[in-house]
Design a protein around this motif. Structure first.
Motif, PDB file in Angstrom:
ATOM      1  N   ASP A 124      22.393 -55.422 -56.870  1.00  0.00           N
ATOM      2  CA  ASP A 124      22.444 -56.871 -56.775  1.00  0.00           C
ATOM      3  C   ASP A 124      21.748 -57.364 -55.518  1.00  0.00           C
ATOM      4  N   ASN A 125      22.036 -56.725 -54.390  1.00  0.00           N
ATOM      5  CA  ASN A 125      21.375 -57.100 -53.148  1.00  0.00           C
ATOM      6  C   ASN A 125      19.885 -56.801 -53.221  1.00  0.00           C
ATOM      7  N   ASN A 126      19.547 -55.711 -53.872  1.00  0.00           N
ATOM      8  CA  ASN A 126      18.154 -55.329 -54.032  1.00  0.00           C
ATOM      9  C   ASN A 126      17.390 -56.436 -54.744  1.00  0.00           C
ATOM     10  N   GLU A 127      17.936 -56.908 -55.851  1.00  0.00           N
ATOM     11  CA  GLU A 127      17.291 -57.974 -56.613  1.00  0.00           C
ATOM     12  C   GLU A 127      17.180 -59.245 -55.768  1.00  0.00           C
ATOM     13  N   PHE A 128      18.250 -59.583 -55.048  1.00  0.00           N
ATOM     14  CA  PHE A 128      18.224 -60.772 -54.197  1.00  0.00           C
ATOM     15  C   PHE A 128      17.112 -60.687 -53.160  1.00  0.00           C
ATOM     16  N   PHE A 129      17.053 -59.568 -52.441  1.00  0.00           N
ATOM     17  CA  PHE A 129      16.071 -59.448 -51.375  1.00  0.00           C
ATOM     18  C   PHE A 129      14.646 -59.414 -51.911  1.00  0.00           C
ATOM     19  N   MET A 130      14.440 -58.804 -53.064  1.00  0.00           N
ATOM     20  CA  MET A 130      13.103 -58.792 -53.633  1.00  0.00           C
ATOM     21  C   MET A 130      12.700 -60.205 -54.061  1.00  0.00           C
ATOM     22  N   ASP A 131      13.625 -60.945 -54.674  1.00  0.00           N
ATOM     23  CA  ASP A 131      13.345 -62.341 -55.037  1.00  0.00           C
ATOM     24  C   ASP A 131      13.085 -63.180 -53.791  1.00  0.00           C
ATOM     25  N   PHE A 132      13.907 -62.950 -52.765  1.00  0.00           N
ATOM     26  CA  PHE A 132      13.756 -63.678 -51.515  1.00  0.00           C
ATOM     27  C   PHE A 132      12.386 -63.406 -50.894  1.00  0.00           C
ATOM     28  N   LEU A 133      12.014 -62.139 -50.816  1.00  0.00           N
ATOM     29  CA  LEU A 133      10.743 -61.776 -50.200  1.00  0.00           C
ATOM     30  C   LEU A 133       9.570 -62.298 -51.016  1.00  0.00           C
ATOM     31  N   GLN A 134       9.649 -62.173 -52.323  1.00  0.00           N
ATOM     32  CA  GLN A 134       8.567 -62.662 -53.172  1.00  0.00           C
ATOM     33  C   GLN A 134       8.387 -64.167 -52.988  1.00  0.00           C
ATOM     34  N   THR A 135       9.471 -64.904 -52.990  1.00  0.00           N
ATOM     35  CA  THR A 135       9.387 -66.351 -52.816  1.00  0.00           C
ATOM     36  C   THR A 135       8.886 -66.698 -51.420  1.00  0.00           C
ATOM     37  N   LEU A 136       9.327 -65.951 -50.431  1.00  0.00           N
ATOM     38  CA  LEU A 136       8.876 -66.187 -49.062  1.00  0.00           C
ATOM     39  C   LEU A 136       7.369 -65.961 -48.933  1.00  0.00           C
ATOM     40  N   LEU A 137       6.859 -64.942 -49.615  1.00  0.00           N
ATOM     41  CA  LEU A 137       5.430 -64.638 -49.523  1.00  0.00           C
ATOM     42  C   LEU A 137       4.559 -65.632 -50.282  1.00  0.00           C
ATOM     43  N   VAL A 138       4.964 -66.014 -51.468  1.00  0.00           N
ATOM     44  CA  VAL A 138       4.064 -66.807 -52.313  1.00  0.00           C
ATOM     45  C   VAL A 138       4.634 -68.166 -52.710  1.00  0.00           C
ATOM     46  N   GLY A 139       5.852 -68.455 -52.338  1.00  0.00           N
ATOM     47  CA  GLY A 139       6.459 -69.725 -52.702  1.00  0.00           C
ATOM     48  C   GLY A 139       6.581 -70.654 -51.511  1.00  0.00           C
TER      49      GLY A 139
END
Length: 95
Positions: A25-40
């Protein structure tokens, strides 16, 4: 300013790495967070990965600062980070 930008990027990377080691669950959160931080945008963080959290004004200011640092990277460096994220996401899908 350059040193603080580097520090912020290292801090975000470290937090994401800790998230990757913490569980699915944390893995998914952090990957979503990082992806959004990079390109969102910061706003996309608040309606996406951070939507279930009450983000303080100080935390929002910090996220905006980190996003500004990322946006200030040379395009090649930002693309390399996105490529790394894609590679990590691909590895997760194969597990």
């Amino acid at each position: 300013m350059k040193g603080s930008s580097s520090f912020l990027l290292v801090a975000v990377t470290w937090l994401c790495a800790c998230g990757l080691a913490a569980g699915e669950d944390n893995n998914e959160f952090f990957m979503d967070f990082l992806q959004t931080l990079l390109v969102g945008s910061p706003e996309e963080l608040y309606v996406g990965p951070l939507s279930k959290y009450d983000v303080s004004a100080d935390a929002k200011a910090a996220i905006t600062s980190v996003k500004s640092c990322i946006d200030g990277l040379q395009p090649k460096h930002k693309a390399d980070l996105v490529d790394l994220l894609v590679e990590v996401l691909g590895d997760q899908d194969s597990k």
